[in-house]
Design a protein around this motif. Sequence first.
Motif, mmCIF file in Angstrom:
data_model
loop_
_atom_site.group_PDB
_atom_site.id
_atom_site.type_symbol
_atom_site.label_atom_id
_atom_site.label_comp_id
_atom_site.label_asym_id
_atom_site.label_seq_id
_atom_site.Cartn_x
_atom_site.Cartn_y
_atom_site.Cartn_z
ATOM 1 N N HIS A 206 -40.292 17.514 0.711
ATOM 2 C CA HIS A 206 -41.193 17.268 1.584
ATOM 3 C C HIS A 206 -42.389 18.597 1.295
ATOM 4 O O HIS A 206 -41.599 19.670 1.843
ATOM 5 C CB HIS A 206 -41.596 16.356 2.694
ATOM 6 N N GLY A 207 -43.773 18.297 1.681
ATOM 7 C CA GLY A 207 -44.246 19.603 1.763
ATOM 8 C C GLY A 207 -45.282 19.681 2.488
ATOM 9 O O GLY A 207 -46.239 20.531 1.963
ATOM 10 N N THR A 208 -45.195 18.054 3.320
ATOM 11 C CA THR A 208 -46.947 18.726 3.754
ATOM 12 C C THR A 208 -46.703 20.079 4.946
ATOM 13 O O THR A 208 -45.598 20.633 4.498
ATOM 14 C CB THR A 208 -46.308 17.812 5.050
ATOM 15 N N THR A 226 -51.537 16.604 4.461
ATOM 16 C CA THR A 226 -50.673 15.957 3.236
ATOM 17 C C THR A 226 -51.396 15.231 2.258
ATOM 18 O O THR A 226 -52.409 14.826 2.359
ATOM 19 C CB THR A 226 -49.583 15.236 4.201
ATOM 20 N N GLY A 228 -49.204 13.009 1.728
ATOM 21 C CA GLY A 228 -47.659 11.818 1.863
ATOM 22 C C GLY A 228 -46.781 12.440 1.021
ATOM 23 O O GLY A 228 -46.434 12.455 0.584
ATOM 24 N N THR A 229 -46.995 10.833 1.161
ATOM 25 C CA THR A 229 -45.210 10.602 0.022
ATOM 26 C C THR A 229 -45.587 10.493 -1.301
ATOM 27 O O THR A 229 -46.340 9.576 -2.153
ATOM 28 C CB THR A 229 -44.164 9.344 0.984
ATOM 29 N N ARG A 236 -52.167 3.798 1.123
ATOM 30 C CA ARG A 236 -51.496 3.826 2.249
ATOM 31 C C ARG A 236 -51.410 5.452 3.254
ATOM 32 O O ARG A 236 -52.147 6.041 2.408
ATOM 33 C CB ARG A 236 -49.525 4.030 1.895
ATOM 34 N N GLY A 238 -50.728 8.442 6.406
ATOM 35 C CA GLY A 238 -49.096 8.250 6.443
ATOM 36 C C GLY A 238 -50.057 8.729 8.017
ATOM 37 O O GLY A 238 -50.785 8.856 8.944
ATOM 38 N N ASP A 239 -48.254 9.240 8.887
ATOM 39 C CA ASP A 239 -48.616 9.968 9.823
ATOM 40 C C ASP A 239 -49.283 10.756 10.501
ATOM 41 O O ASP A 239 -49.796 11.947 11.230
ATOM 42 C CB ASP A 239 -47.501 9.888 10.707
ATOM 43 N N SER A 240 -49.372 11.815 9.621
ATOM 44 C CA SER A 240 -50.241 13.375 9.341
ATOM 45 C C SER A 240 -51.436 13.399 10.085
ATOM 46 O O SER A 240 -51.946 14.030 11.165
ATOM 47 C CB SER A 240 -50.643 14.416 8.619
ATOM 48 N N THR A 259 -43.232 16.780 9.852
ATOM 49 C CA THR A 259 -43.306 16.293 8.996
ATOM 50 C C THR A 259 -41.994 15.342 8.248
ATOM 51 O O THR A 259 -40.443 15.715 9.038
ATOM 52 C CB THR A 259 -43.634 17.505 7.892
ATOM 53 N N GLY A 260 -41.703 14.525 7.883
ATOM 54 C CA GLY A 260 -40.828 13.716 7.453
ATOM 55 C C GLY A 260 -41.723 12.381 6.238
ATOM 56 O O GLY A 260 -42.823 12.346 6.353
ATOM 57 N N THR A 261 -40.886 11.124 6.395
ATOM 58 C CA THR A 261 -41.482 9.854 6.251
ATOM 59 C C THR A 261 -42.204 8.906 7.524
ATOM 60 O O THR A 261 -41.801 9.042 8.541
ATOM 61 C CB THR A 261 -39.981 9.179 5.605
ATOM 62 N N GLY A 262 -43.060 9.324 7.308
ATOM 63 C CA GLY A 262 -44.625 9.009 8.040
ATOM 64 C C GLY A 262 -43.775 7.429 9.037
ATOM 65 O O GLY A 262 -44.624 7.423 10.081
#
Length: 352
Positions: A206-208, A226, A228-229, A236, A238-240, A259-262
């Motif tokens: 991931h590169g957020t 980000t 996103g994914t 979609r 994400g969490d950011s 950072t990660g799967t949101g």
Amino acid sequence: MKTIRCFALLLAAIATASVAIRFGLGAAAGAALPPPSGFVLVAHGGAGDYSKMSPEQIEMRRAAMAKAVQAGYAILAKKGASLDAVEATIRVMEDSGLFDSGRGSYYTREGVPEMDAAIMDGRTLNAGSVASLKHIANPIHLARLVMEKTPHVMLVGEGAEEFAKSQGIELVSPYLFFSEHEWQRYKNAKSAEEKKSAGLSANEEHGTVGVVALDQAGNLAAGTSTGGTVMKMPGRVGDSPILGAGTYANNESCAVSGTGTGEYFMRNIVAADICERVRYLHVSLEQAANDVVMKELVEQHGDGGVIALDPKGNVATPFNTEGMMTATVRADAKITLQGWSKNARPAVVSAK
Ligand code: ASP
């Protein structure tokens, strides 16, 4: 006369007490603000598996992070605000094209990027957030404008981009975000999906980008930006850009960027959970961040990590993935870069 003297003594006592609190002297020292010369900035460049990255690519990312952190350091060293330092640092990473953010954003399954970002001021709890942007080069700046120029916290899609235009921000062509590298990543993920073979694993890179900072006035701020994914559905989010999930700052507790799967970060309100543990359970920042990232998320197979900072300048950077690149700088102007693998030996470069 006696009354006047008593009054003067009382005033002097109040003045001394407030100086003691401001400079962390006396009995209240443990909970006091950091010394006036103290400041901290921590940046992350995404959690994930960097093992497939060439040493040259890793070096490029390290250099880009160092350059970004230098921008934030310059602001904090001159007694600038943590909010400004967070925005400036993230902008450099967005412009670099080396992270999943701004110019380097991953593509949705339609083959174009959709970006999300948020920024939050720990002193006032003011915040701005944007999502599903397709034509904005610096989403973090637009998030800041949402915070400062609108009565709202979050704007998305066309409405956010219309607002950007009204603020004199140029809407850029999606080609600005084109890179051969990202296009290849997109095509590989698409063909893996079509063949129903293994696509990207959860722990894929991931590169957020995200930054937390504490300024010389003792104020915290956090920001995250980000693309996103990989292969996310159009629309979609994400969490950011979700306050309390991927981004949060409150002078009463801490500042966090995740950072990660949101989806896991949203379900677990990760950033808020860490800060509220600090605030109400009075556990250390390190314990709160570790419990959430290394226990709660791990139990649910939620991959990722956070950077977290409290008002005393304590830092925690747990991650449950193979790596999470971070760069930390304090008033001594030494930037410590680490996290491209679990056992990576930290590299130190100058912030000046
Ligand atoms: N958390 C981001 C998202 O889910 C992705 C990342 O951190 O890499 O949108």
